[in-house]
Design a protein around this motif. Structure first.
Motif, PDB file in Angstrom:
ATOM      1  N   TRP A   1     -12.495   5.900  -7.070  1.00  0.00           N
ATOM      2  CA  TRP A   1     -11.896   4.625  -6.681  1.00  0.00           C
ATOM      3  C   TRP A   1     -11.974   3.651  -7.861  1.00  0.00           C
ATOM      4  O   TRP A   1     -12.987   3.573  -8.556  1.00  0.00           O
ATOM      5  CB  TRP A   1     -12.629   4.005  -5.495  1.00  0.00           C
TER       6      TRP A   1
ATOM      7  N   TYR B   1      -3.233   0.222  -3.511  1.00  0.00           N
ATOM      8  CA  TYR B   1      -3.175  -0.975  -2.651  1.00  0.00           C
ATOM      9  C   TYR B   1      -3.220  -2.201  -3.553  1.00  0.00           C
ATOM     10  O   TYR B   1      -4.080  -2.307  -4.437  1.00  0.00           O
ATOM     11  CB  TYR B   1      -4.355  -0.992  -1.680  1.00  0.00           C
TER      12      TYR B   1
ATOM     13  N   VAL C   1       0.861  -1.179   0.000  1.00  0.00           N
ATOM     14  CA  VAL C   1       0.000   0.000   0.000  1.00  0.00           C
ATOM     15  C   VAL C   1       0.898   1.230   0.000  1.00  0.00           C
ATOM     16  O   VAL C   1       1.882   1.295   0.754  1.00  0.00           O
ATOM     17  CB  VAL C   1      -0.963  -0.007   1.212  1.00  0.00           C
TER      18      VAL C   1
ATOM     19  N   GLU D   1      -3.942  13.753  -4.503  1.00  0.00           N
ATOM     20  CA  GLU D   1      -3.765  12.758  -3.443  1.00  0.00           C
ATOM     21  C   GLU D   1      -4.117  11.401  -4.035  1.00  0.00           C
ATOM     22  O   GLU D   1      -5.195  11.237  -4.623  1.00  0.00           O
ATOM     23  CB  GLU D   1      -4.661  13.063  -2.247  1.00  0.00           C
ATOM     24  N   ALA D   2      -3.206  10.451  -3.866  1.00  0.00           N
ATOM     25  CA  ALA D   2      -3.396   9.134  -4.494  1.00  0.00           C
ATOM     26  C   ALA D   2      -2.999   8.036  -3.520  1.00  0.00           C
ATOM     27  O   ALA D   2      -2.129   8.215  -2.647  1.00  0.00           O
ATOM     28  CB  ALA D   2      -2.586   9.024  -5.780  1.00  0.00           C
ATOM     29  N   MET D   3      -3.667   6.898  -3.679  1.00  0.00           N
ATOM     30  CA  MET D   3      -3.366   5.715  -2.871  1.00  0.00           C
ATOM     31  C   MET D   3      -3.481   4.483  -3.764  1.00  0.00           C
ATOM     32  O   MET D   3      -4.418   4.374  -4.560  1.00  0.00           O
ATOM     33  CB  MET D   3      -4.338   5.615  -1.696  1.00  0.00           C
TER      34      MET D   3
ATOM     35  N   TYR E   1       0.782   5.681  -0.397  1.00  0.00           N
ATOM     36  CA  TYR E   1       0.004   6.920  -0.408  1.00  0.00           C
ATOM     37  C   TYR E   1       0.885   8.031  -0.947  1.00  0.00           C
ATOM     38  O   TYR E   1       2.065   8.133  -0.582  1.00  0.00           O
ATOM     39  CB  TYR E   1      -0.494   7.259   1.000  1.00  0.00           C
ATOM     40  N   GLU E   2       0.335   8.856  -1.828  1.00  0.00           N
ATOM     41  CA  GLU E   2       1.075   9.959  -2.415  1.00  0.00           C
ATOM     42  C   GLU E   2       0.283  11.258  -2.278  1.00  0.00           C
ATOM     43  O   GLU E   2      -0.954  11.262  -2.393  1.00  0.00           O
ATOM     44  CB  GLU E   2       1.333   9.710  -3.912  1.00  0.00           C
ATOM     45  N   LYS E   3       0.996  12.354  -2.061  1.00  0.00           N
ATOM     46  CA  LYS E   3       0.422  13.706  -2.098  1.00  0.00           C
ATOM     47  C   LYS E   3       1.314  14.534  -3.008  1.00  0.00           C
ATOM     48  O   LYS E   3       2.475  14.826  -2.665  1.00  0.00           O
ATOM     49  CB  LYS E   3       0.344  14.312  -0.695  1.00  0.00           C
TER      50      LYS E   3
ATOM     51  N   ASP F   1      -7.074   1.437  -6.229  1.00  0.00           N
ATOM     52  CA  ASP F   1      -6.374   2.721  -6.280  1.00  0.00           C
ATOM     53  C   ASP F   1      -7.380   3.851  -6.119  1.00  0.00           C
ATOM     54  O   ASP F   1      -8.543   3.740  -6.554  1.00  0.00           O
ATOM     55  CB  ASP F   1      -5.584   2.866  -7.573  1.00  0.00           C
ATOM     56  N   TYR F   2      -6.928   4.903  -5.507  1.00  0.00           N
ATOM     57  CA  TYR F   2      -7.744   6.097  -5.270  1.00  0.00           C
ATOM     58  C   TYR F   2      -6.992   7.296  -5.808  1.00  0.00           C
ATOM     59  O   TYR F   2      -5.790   7.445  -5.564  1.00  0.00           O
ATOM     60  CB  TYR F   2      -8.032   6.258  -3.772  1.00  0.00           C
ATOM     61  N   ASP F   3      -7.706   8.169  -6.531  1.00  0.00           N
ATOM     62  CA  ASP F   3      -7.065   9.332  -7.136  1.00  0.00           C
ATOM     63  C   ASP F   3      -7.982  10.543  -6.935  1.00  0.00           C
ATOM     64  O   ASP F   3      -9.125  10.555  -7.405  1.00  0.00           O
ATOM     65  CB  ASP F   3      -6.821   9.083  -8.619  1.00  0.00           C
TER      66      ASP F   3
END
Length: 645
Positions: free
Chosen positions: A218, A182, A154, A178-180, A156-158, A203-205
């Protein structure tokens, strides 16, 4: 220059000659001395670095985390000529000596000092278990290549960046994001050359691109992938031999690991056999030492009696009591006394290499081999008598047994089996890589990850995933092969040469076994006939001594003839027991070369039982082989919990 700088400069010259590790060890005390000496207010200035150099060059003894057995530190003073000989004897049979040695031996002892000279080559009872549990080359290590593997990650990015092109920013040059991501998957290989993978990606963007439908969204998908090798790496045989290796010449399959384990079992059996051989030889050497000492004592007492007889003649002024006769009889007495002392204690030459068969020396050697303290206030004494009967071996049966039961030959056959398996795997590498790949992916997309009772199609990623609207499938074939394939061809030739070498070694070993058997067979026959001859020689020596002693009492025989007869009798007595022990050792050697020494000594070796699950799996496979009438196919037996029906 300050005092500290002078100290440091003088010490640097000596420190440069040390290793890196030693220089690091010296840095701390030297730096401390420099710091102290550079202060304005100090009382003591250290100008001598010899203490540091002495500490740095000293040989260190490691401190062990766990204590070891300190039984050796409790050893008592051994018996010698200057100490009191224990009056108590401990009768011990050969069978008891063998049982004690096996019970007390984690390390197979030897009398050559290999445990000190090269401890890495010393055999132990744990060697087979060590190889069996080797995490690199053991059977479990080979099977672990086919274990299911779980992996997850996992991140996480900002991000906040300025872009030169609006296209890369989704319509904006100032991107705030903001991104994640997994990922999780379970992957498993099979011995058939297959690989199954079940993977989940989330993934979340969330960014400020004006073209987005949602500010944040998502993506959720689950995919299953199947890959099957059709040529190189395919098949159960290759998987069990080479494992997951894809390099020609590198084979780490379970069959190779089992072959290595069987080789180690043979090595273990050889070690046990040689150890028992040493124990039995030491036992009969101790028997000879007792008999030899008795012979030397009898000869010494006879020489003393003759010396006193000559002294009596000298006191009476009779013929035979002359000074030269008295000195000759006295010399004979002290000669036998010296032999008694040597026969009692034994002699050691070349450091710890034993020479001779002194009683105390051979008794300590037997104690060491069977794992008893070197001294405990008693003396071991063999309670068994060596056989004097003729033992006749059948040549044809012995030859068949030696070629079938000799452990070295079984070990070499396992090496041949291993090379045969490697040749099969090496030929598989000649084939090109042809894999079939199939992938199925189920997708979901939504503004939220999970939202219950949401009528919006893209309101929830999980809800969209459950609807099954977005599914993807991929099927393909991959082909790859090196032009010329030199490495694979070299691996095949190498495997062929290795196999040819192992087969040639087996042929040569069989020839050597036949030679050793022929020598041992002839040695048994020779030792028995020599034993009869030496027995007759001893009886003749006894009769000669008795006759000359009677004649000497009647002044009808010269003293030198009596003394010579006593020496001959002592030699023949000692030689008789030496030959008797030699005959029994030849019988033991015959059993050793034909592979039946452990059976001859009443020792049986066997591997441990399988786990209970193995018997259950075996029954399941046998059930599948049943025919329609419910009977077992010919040649199969039901195995359950270690019992056979």
């Amino acid at each position: 220059m300050s005092i500290g700088q002078i100290i440091l400069r003088q010490t640097e010259t000596a420190v440069l000659g040390f290793s890196r590790r030693t220089r690091q060890f010296l840095v701390a005390p030297v730096a401390l001395a420099t710091l102290l000496s550079s202060c304005k207010h100090h009382d003591v200035v250290v100008t001598d670095s010899s203490a540091y150099l002495q500490a740095a060059t000293a040989i260190e003894t490691p401190e062990l985390d766990s204590p070891v057995d300190e039984q050796a530190h409790l050893a008592v003073r051994p018996v010698s000529l200057s100490t009191e000989v224990p009056a108590e004897f401990r009768e011990i049979s050969l069978q008891e000596a063998v049982q004690i040695s096996l019970a007390n031996s984690k390390i197979f002892r030897d009398l050559g000092g290999i445990v000190l000279q090269s401890p890495e080559s010393t055999r132990s009872t744990m060697d087979t278990a060590i190889l069996e549990t080797d995490p690199r080359f053991g059977p479990q290590a080979a099977l672990s290549a086919f274990d299911a593997t779980f992996a997850a990650s996992v991140f996480y990015e900002k991000n906040d960046r300025a872009l030169n092109n609006e296209f890369f920013g989704g319509g904006t040059r100032i991107l705030a994001q903001e991104a994640m991501v997994y990922q999780t998957q379970i992957s498993k290989r099979t011995p058939f050359g297959s690989q199954f993978t079940l993977r989940n990606n989330i993934d979340y963007d969330d960014n400020n691109a004006p073209g987005n439908q949602f500010a944040g969204a998502w993506n959720f998908n689950v995919e299953a992938e199947y890959r099957q090798s059709l040529l190189r790496g395919a098949g159960i045989d290759f998987g069990r031999i080479a494992g997951t290796s894809r390099v020609p010449g590198v084979y780490n399959g379970v069959l190779i690991a089992r072959a290595n384990t069987d080789v180690s079992v043979a090595d273990f059996e050889i070690s046990v056999r040689d150890f028992i051989d040493d124990v039995e030889e030491a036992y009969w050497n101790l028997y000879f030492s007792y008999r030899d000492l008795d012979t030397k004592i009898a000869a010494r007492d006879a020489a003393l009696s003759t010396w006193k007889r000559v002294q009596a003649l000298a006191s009476q002024g009779r013929i035979g009591g002359e000074k030269d006769k008295e000195a000759e009889a006295r010399e004979q007495y002290y000669r036998f006394k010296e032999e008694v002392e040597n026969a009692l204690t034994g002699r050691i030459r070349n450091g710890t290499s034993p020479s001779g068969r002194g009683l105390h020396l051979t008794e300590r050697r037997l104690r060491y081999l069977i794992g008893l303290p070197s001294a405990d206030g008693t003396l071991l004494r063999p309670s068994e008598e060596p056989t004097r009967a003729e033992v006749v071996f059948d040549w044809d049966l012995s030859l068949e047994e030696s070629l079938a039961k000799r452990t070295e030959l079984r070990r070499q056959k396992w090496m041949i089996k291993r090379r045969e398996l490697e040749l099969v795997a090496s030929r598989n590498f000649l084939l090109p890589e042809l894999d079939v790949v199939a992938l199925s992916r189920w997708r979901g997309f939504g503004e939220d990850f999970a939202r219950y009772d949401d009528p919006d199609r893209f309101g929830s990623a999980l809800g969209n995933f459950a609807d099954g609207d977005f599914q993807e499938t991929q099927i393909g074939v991959e082909l790859a092969f090196p032009l010329g394939n030199r490495q694979a061809h070299a691996a095949v030739r190498n495997a062929e040469f290795l196999l040819a070498r192992e087969r040639a070694l087996l042929t040569e070993q069989e020839q050597r076994v036949v030679l050793d058997l022929s020598n041992a067979y002839s040695e048994v026959d020779r030792a028995y006939h020599v034993l009869q001859t030496v027995y007759n020689r001893r009886e003749a020596s006894r009769e000669r001594v008795r006759a000359l002693e009677v004649a000497f009492e009647q002044d009808q025989a010269q003293l030198d003839l009596v003394l010579d007869a006593q020496r001959r009798l002592a030699d023949s007595e000692s030689h008789y027991y030496d030959t008797l022990v030699e005959y029994n050792n030849s019988i033991r050697e015959m059993h050793r070369v034909k592979g039946t020494l452990l059976e001859y000594s009443g020792i049986h070796l066997s591997e441990g039982p399988w786990p209970l699950d193995a018997y259950t799996d075996g029954n399941d496979k046998l059930d599948r082989r049943r025919n329609r009438k419910g009977k077992y196919l010919p040649g199969h037996r039901v195995i359950s919990a270690g019992y056979q029906e």
